[in-house]
Enzyme design. Structure first.
Site, short mmCIF file in Angstrom:
data_model
loop_
_atom_site.label_atom_id
_atom_site.label_comp_id
_atom_site.label_asym_id
_atom_site.label_seq_id
_atom_site.Cartn_x
_atom_site.Cartn_y
_atom_site.Cartn_z
N GLY A 233 67.81 51.39 28.59
CA GLY A 233 68.31 50.58 29.68
C GLY A 233 69.81 50.70 29.84
O GLY A 233 70.38 51.78 29.86
N GLY A 236 71.97 52.99 27.64
CA GLY A 236 71.91 54.45 27.72
C GLY A 236 70.65 55.02 27.14
O GLY A 236 69.54 54.61 27.48
N GLY A 263 63.95 56.49 35.25
CA GLY A 263 63.42 57.14 34.05
C GLY A 263 62.91 58.54 34.33
O GLY A 263 63.11 59.46 33.52
N ASP A 264 62.26 58.72 35.46
CA ASP A 264 61.78 60.05 35.83
C ASP A 264 62.95 61.01 36.04
O ASP A 264 62.90 62.18 35.65
CB ASP A 264 60.95 59.96 37.12
CG ASP A 264 59.88 58.90 37.03
OD1 ASP A 264 59.30 58.71 35.95
OD2 ASP A 264 59.62 58.24 38.06
#
Length: 345
Positions: A233, A236, A263-264
């Protein structure tokens, strides 16, 4: 772009509908929406789109009819596709975004895949993976899919020579890790909550104890996984290799607009850096910078290379506790980005 081809599989793709709220969500009220948008999505599709925008050679495998709006939208983007028909429309996911960057996801379950469709997808994936550098398996599984299907897919592409990255959660992640070394992917991308679930503890306890965090990551390596990209988050991410390298990175400070696809994008950034032959520290830097760039964009928008701030990412050896404090606080309009996000599959 050098380094070879990438194939992604999105088992549960979606049309991502973003609804922009004028203020905080008020339950039970009437909301007059701002500009809305619809993007082709699903975690593997997002990875493929970020890779394609950076000039990578990428093919997306999706269970969808050729006439589905998802496929039409991806063809407009000129993303190379392999489709396997399901006889049903792709699901729609809804994202509610508030002015301060708060994101609420409403995800439909998706279309169940029968055994014949799963077999056809496995065959299509293995064929596309021949000669590829990476295969990326991302996201949730559709209703009724055996939780260990990702393990079967890893085994199916193992002989192609491609390395395999998996980004999933909950029961599919636990089943994958329990399937044995022959089904171990080359890379997994858990977030802290997912790693804590695997380790049988809580996220707070895991992050408060560097020894427990190190042990949880090492257990994944002991199971045959070469690299663990752990996203944290606003703190990092950490990249650990089976060879003993451990790096942690903090993201640049940005104005968070939406964490969908962050995230992707982080996983895509890692793959892009790997295709370019970058060492572990620079793979992590690009992962965190690309995830941050996604979070700075509205709705389900995904970043292009010119939006990625590599210089704004600080990278240090070791676990997160060894990374110096972040830069002085940004003005109130800015927030530290959830660099690789907790975007729900």
């Amino acid at each position: 772009m050098s380094g070879g081809r990438v194939v992604t599989l999105t088992a549960n793709p979606s049309l991502d509908r973003t609804l922009v709220l004028p203020g905080p969500l008020a339950r039970g009220g009437v909301v007059r929406l701002g500009t809305s948008s619809t993007e082709p999505g699903g975690k593997g599709v997002n990875v493929a789109r970020v890779l394609a925008a950076a000039g990578a050679d990428v093919t997306a495998v999706v269970p969808a009819e050729d006439a589905d709006p998802l496929v039409t939208a991806l063809r407009v983007l000129r993303l190379p596709l392999v489709t396997v028909g399901t006889g049903a429309p792709v699901r729609t996911n809804y994202t509610l975004t508030e002015p301060d960057g708060t994101t609420t996801k409403l995800n439909e379950p998706g279309t169940a895949l029968d055994a014949g469709t799963r077999a056809a997808l496995t065959t299509a994936l293995a064929a596309a993976a021949e000669g590829a550098a990476w295969v990326v398996l991302s996201g949730s599984l559709p209703p009724g899919t055996p939780t260990d299907w990702y393990a079967d897919l890893v085994r199916a592409v193992r002989g192609t020579g491609a390395r395999v990255a998996v980004d999933t959660s909950e029961a599919p992640l636990l089943a994958l890790l329990a399937a044995g070394a022959d089904a171990a992917p080359d890379l997994v991308k858990p977030n802290a909550e997912e790693l804590a679930q695997v380790a049988g503890t809580t996220e707070a306890a895991l992050l408060a104890d560097p020894a427990a965090l190190s042990a949880a990551v090492r257990a994944l390596h002991d199971g045959g996984i070469a690299e663990v990209l752990l996203t944290l988050g606003a703190d990092g991410a950490t990249l650990s290799t089976a060879g003993g390298e451990v790096w942690s990175a903090r993201p640049p400070r940005i104005t968070v607009r939406s964490t969908v696809g962050a995230g992707d994008s982080s996983l895509a950034g890692h793959v892009l850096a790997d295709l370019a032959g970058a060492p572990a520290a620079e793979r992590l830097r690009r992962a965190v910078a690309t995830g941050a760039a996604a979070a700075a964009l509205p709705g389900s928008a995904l970043p292009t290379p010119d939006q990625v701030d590599l210089a704004g990412v600080s990278v240090q050896p070791g676990l997160p506790g060894s990374v110096p404090p972040a830069a002085p606080a940004a003005p109130p309009a800015q927030q530290p980005v959830p660099a690789a996000g907790r975007d729900v599959p």
